[in-house]
Design a protein around this motif. Structure first.
Motif, PDB file in Angstrom:
ATOM      1  N   GLY A 167      27.019  43.592  35.431  1.00  0.00           N
ATOM      2  CA  GLY A 167      27.198  42.347  36.169  1.00  0.00           C
ATOM      3  C   GLY A 167      28.046  41.361  35.383  1.00  0.00           C
ATOM      4  O   GLY A 167      28.884  40.657  35.938  1.00  0.00           O
ATOM      5  N   ASP A 168      27.836  41.316  34.069  1.00  0.00           N
ATOM      6  CA  ASP A 168      28.628  40.415  33.223  1.00  0.00           C
ATOM      7  C   ASP A 168      30.101  40.807  33.215  1.00  0.00           C
ATOM      8  O   ASP A 168      30.979  39.939  33.217  1.00  0.00           O
ATOM      9  N   ASP A 169      30.389  42.109  33.214  1.00  0.00           N
ATOM     10  CA  ASP A 169      31.774  42.572  33.268  1.00  0.00           C
ATOM     11  C   ASP A 169      32.438  42.121  34.562  1.00  0.00           C
ATOM     12  O   ASP A 169      33.569  41.643  34.562  1.00  0.00           O
ATOM     13  N   SER A 170      31.733  42.280  35.667  1.00  0.00           N
ATOM     14  CA  SER A 170      32.288  41.876  36.962  1.00  0.00           C
ATOM     15  C   SER A 170      32.577  40.383  36.998  1.00  0.00           C
ATOM     16  O   SER A 170      33.638  39.958  37.450  1.00  0.00           O
ATOM     17  N   LYS A 171      31.649  39.590  36.509  1.00  0.00           N
ATOM     18  CA  LYS A 171      31.838  38.128  36.492  1.00  0.00           C
ATOM     19  C   LYS A 171      33.024  37.755  35.606  1.00  0.00           C
ATOM     20  O   LYS A 171      33.818  36.887  35.959  1.00  0.00           O
ATOM     21  N   ALA A 172      33.135  38.401  34.460  1.00  0.00           N
ATOM     22  CA  ALA A 172      34.232  38.094  33.537  1.00  0.00           C
ATOM     23  C   ALA A 172      35.570  38.525  34.124  1.00  0.00           C
ATOM     24  O   ALA A 172      36.578  37.812  33.978  1.00  0.00           O
ATOM     25  N   LEU A 173      35.606  39.678  34.797  1.00  0.00           N
ATOM     26  CA  LEU A 173      36.858  40.158  35.377  1.00  0.00           C
ATOM     27  C   LEU A 173      37.320  39.273  36.524  1.00  0.00           C
ATOM     28  O   LEU A 173      38.515  39.062  36.708  1.00  0.00           O
ATOM     29  N   MET A 174      36.369  38.713  37.278  1.00  0.00           N
ATOM     30  CA  MET A 174      36.726  37.812  38.378  1.00  0.00           C
ATOM     31  C   MET A 174      37.583  36.651  37.885  1.00  0.00           C
ATOM     32  O   MET A 174      38.459  36.179  38.595  1.00  0.00           O
ATOM     33  N   LYS A 175      37.327  36.201  36.681  1.00  0.00           N
ATOM     34  CA  LYS A 175      38.043  35.036  36.139  1.00  0.00           C
ATOM     35  C   LYS A 175      39.509  35.333  35.860  1.00  0.00           C
ATOM     36  O   LYS A 175      40.323  34.414  35.834  1.00  0.00           O
ATOM     37  N   VAL A 176      39.860  36.593  35.635  1.00  0.00           N
ATOM     38  CA  VAL A 176      41.239  36.921  35.283  1.00  0.00           C
ATOM     39  C   VAL A 176      41.940  37.764  36.338  1.00  0.00           C
ATOM     40  O   VAL A 176      43.154  37.970  36.263  1.00  0.00           O
ATOM     41  N   TYR A 177      41.206  38.250  37.338  1.00  0.00           N
ATOM     42  CA  TYR A 177      41.790  39.192  38.295  1.00  0.00           C
ATOM     43  C   TYR A 177      42.752  38.531  39.270  1.00  0.00           C
ATOM     44  O   TYR A 177      43.829  39.073  39.534  1.00  0.00           O
ATOM     45  N   LEU A 178      42.389  37.397  39.823  1.00  0.00           N
ATOM     46  CA  LEU A 178      43.283  36.751  40.800  1.00  0.00           C
ATOM     47  C   LEU A 178      44.647  36.421  40.211  1.00  0.00           C
ATOM     48  O   LEU A 178      45.670  36.729  40.829  1.00  0.00           O
ATOM     49  N   PRO A 179      44.725  35.818  39.027  1.00  0.00           N
ATOM     50  CA  PRO A 179      46.062  35.605  38.457  1.00  0.00           C
ATOM     51  C   PRO A 179      46.807  36.918  38.187  1.00  0.00           C
ATOM     52  O   PRO A 179      48.028  36.963  38.275  1.00  0.00           O
ATOM     53  N   ALA A 180      46.066  37.991  37.888  1.00  0.00           N
ATOM     54  CA  ALA A 180      46.702  39.273  37.578  1.00  0.00           C
ATOM     55  C   ALA A 180      47.329  39.924  38.806  1.00  0.00           C
ATOM     56  O   ALA A 180      48.310  40.655  38.686  1.00  0.00           O
TER      57      ALA A 180
END
Length: 80
Positions: free
Chosen positions: A57-70
Motif C-alpha cells: 500500500g505504501d508503494d502505491s501511495k508513493a508511486l501516485m505522487k510521481v506517476y501523473l507527471p511521468a
C-alpha cells in the motif's frame, strides 16, 4: 489498487492508441521518468520505475505522487 487500475489502464490506452511497439517505448520512457525523480522529502525513489514484483500500500501511495507527471505527454491533457 492503484497499479491494477491506473497503471494498467495507461498501458492499455497506449497500446490501443500507438500499437504494441510504440506503447512499450512510451512505458520505458515513463519508467525512466519515474526512476529519475530527485530525492526529496515525502517522495520515494523507484530506481527501476514501476517494474517491481511486490506492491505494498505504501508503494502505491508513493508511486501516485510521481506517476501523473511521468505520463505527461504520453496521454492527452484531457485525461490527465
Amino acid at each position: 489498487t492503484f497499479k491494477d487500475h491506473l497503471i494498467t489502464w495507461v498501458e492499455n490506452y497506449l497500446e490501443v492508441t500507438y500499437g504494441k511497439c510504440k506503447a512499450e517505448q512510451c512505458m520505458d520512457d515513463i519508467d525512466q521518468r519515474i526512476a529519475a525523480v530527485a530525492s526529496f522529502s515525502g517522495l520515494q525513489c523507484f530506481p527501476k520505475g514501476r517494474g517491481f514484483k511486490q506492491w505494498t500500500g505504501d508503494d502505491s501511495k508513493a508511486l501516485m505522487k510521481v506517476y501523473l507527471p511521468a505520463i505527461e505527454g504520453h496521454v492527452p491533457s484531457e485525461i490527465m
